[in-house]
Design an enzyme around this catalytic site. Structure first.
Site, PDB file in Angstrom:
ATOM      1  N   LYS A  82       0.853  -1.193   0.000  1.00  0.00           N
ATOM      2  CA  LYS A  82       0.000   0.000   0.000  1.00  0.00           C
ATOM      3  C   LYS A  82       0.882   1.233   0.000  1.00  0.00           C
ATOM      4  O   LYS A  82       1.953   1.237   0.607  1.00  0.00           O
ATOM      5  CB  LYS A  82      -0.868   0.023   1.268  1.00  0.00           C
ATOM      6  N   ALA A 263     -15.050  -0.663   3.897  1.00  0.00           N
ATOM      7  CA  ALA A 263     -13.931  -0.052   4.628  1.00  0.00           C
ATOM      8  C   ALA A 263     -12.850  -1.096   4.902  1.00  0.00           C
ATOM      9  O   ALA A 263     -13.159  -2.257   5.156  1.00  0.00           O
ATOM     10  CB  ALA A 263     -14.431   0.551   5.935  1.00  0.00           C
TER      11      ALA A 263
HETATM   12  N1  PHE Z   1      -8.367   0.518  -3.360  1.00  0.00           N
HETATM   13  C1  PHE Z   1      -8.031  -0.834  -3.674  1.00  0.00           C
HETATM   14  C2  PHE Z   1      -8.063  -1.681  -2.399  1.00  0.00           C
HETATM   15  O1  PHE Z   1      -7.905  -1.200  -1.290  1.00  0.00           O
HETATM   16  C3  PHE Z   1      -6.662  -0.875  -4.272  1.00  0.00           C
HETATM   17  C4  PHE Z   1      -6.520  -1.253  -5.725  1.00  0.00           C
HETATM   18  C5  PHE Z   1      -7.334  -0.746  -6.725  1.00  0.00           C
HETATM   19  C6  PHE Z   1      -5.537  -2.114  -6.073  1.00  0.00           C
HETATM   20  C7  PHE Z   1      -7.190  -1.153  -8.023  1.00  0.00           C
HETATM   21  C8  PHE Z   1      -5.377  -2.509  -7.395  1.00  0.00           C
HETATM   22  C9  PHE Z   1      -6.206  -2.022  -8.362  1.00  0.00           C
HETATM   23  O2  PHE Z   1      -8.261  -2.870  -2.448  1.00  0.00           O
END
Ligand code: PHE
Length: 353
Positions: A82, A263
Site C-alpha cells: 500500500k 472499509a
Molecule cells: N483501493 C483498492 C483496495 O484497497 C486498491 C486497488 C485498486 C488495487 C485497483 C489494485 C487495483 O483494495
C-alpha cells in the site's frame, strides 16, 4: 500516548517500508511492501491528512497487511502493499500533480515490486499522473479498461456479501431489507444504487454533508447523522468509510444483525471480533468483502479478463469465501475474523513456500 514510529515498525511483520520525503511539497510518501510471497505487492495509493507521521506509517502498514490477506484469501497471484501519501493541507493543484508524478517515478524505480491503483483520496486522473512515470505498474488510469476506478467492482463484492447475509436472515433476501451505509463516497454511493435497485431500504450518513445530500428526496433513502447511523436498527450495517469504526464503544451501541462493508481494517482492535460475536452480530471480515476493486481491476488489466468475467469472479470469490468462513466459525465456535485469517494464511503458506 500514541506508540512511537519505532514501536509501530517493530511490531509489523511485513517485508519493507519505503519512506520518502517529497521536498518540493513537504509531503511524506510511504510505500509499504507487506508480502511478496504470492507475487509482486499490489495496493492502492491513498492520499489524505494525518495527525502525525507515525499515524500515516501505521495506516500504510496495516493497509498493506490487509492487501496480503485479501489476495491470499482469493488465491490470486499478488502480494500485499500500500502507498500512503500524507500531503500537507492547501496544496495547489500544480503542486499536487507534481507530487503524484514523483510518486510515479518512485514506483517505476522499484521495477515492478509494487503496483498501485486508486484508493481513498485518489482518482483515475491521479493514476494518469502517477503512470506518466510509473507505467506499467499503475492500474485504473483514465484510458485503461479500469477507467471507472476501482469503486464499481468493489461495490459488486460488497453487494454480493450483503445479499448473502440478507439471504441467511430473511425469506425475501435483500428485497425489503434495511441496510445502513456509512459513507457514500465512490464505493458507498454505488452500493446504495445497487441496493435500491434490488428493493432494499437504505439509511445513509456521511461526514461530508453534501455527499449525503445528493440522495435527499430519493425514494427508499433516509439520511441520518454519522453518530445515529451506527445505532440504526437494521438488517445489515455497511461501513464504507475509513477504518477503525468497530470498537468496544461503538459495538455496544450497534443495532444491526450483520455487518459487511467496503472499509479496510474496520475492527479497531483484534478483540472486537469477539465482541461482535458475543453480541450475536454476524461480521463478514472486511478483507473478504472489499476485494472487488483490487481483484477485478488487476484481473482485467493484467490478465485480460472481460468486465463480465471480473464481475463473475468477484461475486463468486466473495460468496464462496464468506460461506466457507461462516460455516467454519459456526462449526468451531470461533469468530469469522479468526477463520478468515486462517483461510488466508493457509493459502499463503501453500503458495509461498
Ligand atoms: N483501493 C483498492 C483496495 O484497497 C486498491 C486497488 C485498486 C488495487 C485497483 C489494485 C487495483 O483494495
Amino acid at each position: 500516548m500514541p506508540p512511537t514510529l519505532e514501536a509501530t515498525l517493530a511490531e509489523w511483520d511485513g517485508e519493507q517500508v519505503l519512506l520518502r520525503r517529497d521536498h518540493e511539497t513537504g509531503a511524506w510518501a510511504i510505500i509499504a511492501i507487506h508480502s511478496t510471497a504470492l507475487g509482486p505487492a499490489c495496493g492502492g495509493t491513498r492520499m489524505r491528512g494525518y495527525p502525525s507521521l507515525q499515524r500515516a506509517v501505521a495506516d500504510a502498514l496495516a493497509l498493506a497487511a490487509g492487501m496480503t490477506l485479501k489476495f491470499a484469501a482469493v488465491d490470486f497471484a499478488a502480494g500485499g502493499g500500500k502507498a500512503v501519501i500524507w500531503a500537507p493541507p492547501g496544496l495547489t493543484p500544480e503542486a499536487r500533480d507534481g507530487l503524484l508524478r514523483r510518486h510515479g517515478e518512485h514506483i517505476r524505480r522499484l521495477g515492478g515490486l509494487f503496483r498501485t491503483g486508486p484508493d481513498v483520496g485518489t482518482s483515475p486522473r491521479d493514476m494518469d499522473l502517477i503512470a506518466e512515470r510509473g507505467a506499467p505498474y499503475v492500474f485504473c488510469t483514465s484510458s485503461s479498461a479500469g477507467a471507472e476506478g476501482s469503486a464499481p467492482l468493489t461495490a459488486v463484492g460488497v453487494f454480493a456479501a450483503v445479499e448473502l447475509l440478507c439471504a441467511r436472515a430473511r425469506a425475501d433476501g435483500v428485497r425489503g431489507a434495511h441496510v445502513a451505509v456509512q459513507g457514500v463516497g465512490s464505493v458507498g454511493r454505488d452500493l446504495v444504487r445497487r441496493l435500491l435497485e434490488a428493493g432494499a431500504r437504505v439509511t445513509i450518513a456521511d461526514v461530508d454533508a453534501d455527499a449525503a445530500a445528493r440522495f435527499s428526496g430519493r425514494a427508499g433513502v433516509s439520511i441520518v447523522s454519522v453518530d445515529a447511523l451506527l445505532t440504526t436498527e437494521c438488517d445489515v450495517l455497511s461501513p464504507c468509510a475509513l477504518g477503525g469504526v468497530l470498537s468496544a464503544r461503538t459495538i455496544a451501541g450497534l443495532r444491526c444483525r450483520a455487518i459487511a462493508g467496503a472499509a479496510n481494517n474496520m475492527l479497531a482492535a483484534p478483540q472486537d471480533a469477539a465482541r461482535l460475536r458475543e453480541r450475536g452480530i454476524l461480521y463478514a471480515p472486511d478483507f473478504l468483502v472489499n476485494i472487488g476493486g483490487a481483484l477485478g481491476n488487476t484481473g482485467i488489466e493484467a490478465l485480460g479478463w472481460s468486465k463480465e468475467q471480473a464481475v463473475r469472479r468477484v461475486r463468486a470469490a466473495v460468496r464462496d469465501n464468506l460461506r466457507e468462513v461462516i460455516a467454519r466459525a459456526e462449526r468451531r465456535g470461533r469468530t469469522t475474523e479468526e477463520e478468515a485469517r486462517a483461510l488466508a494464511r493457509a493459502r499463503l503458506l501453500k503458495e509461498g513456500t
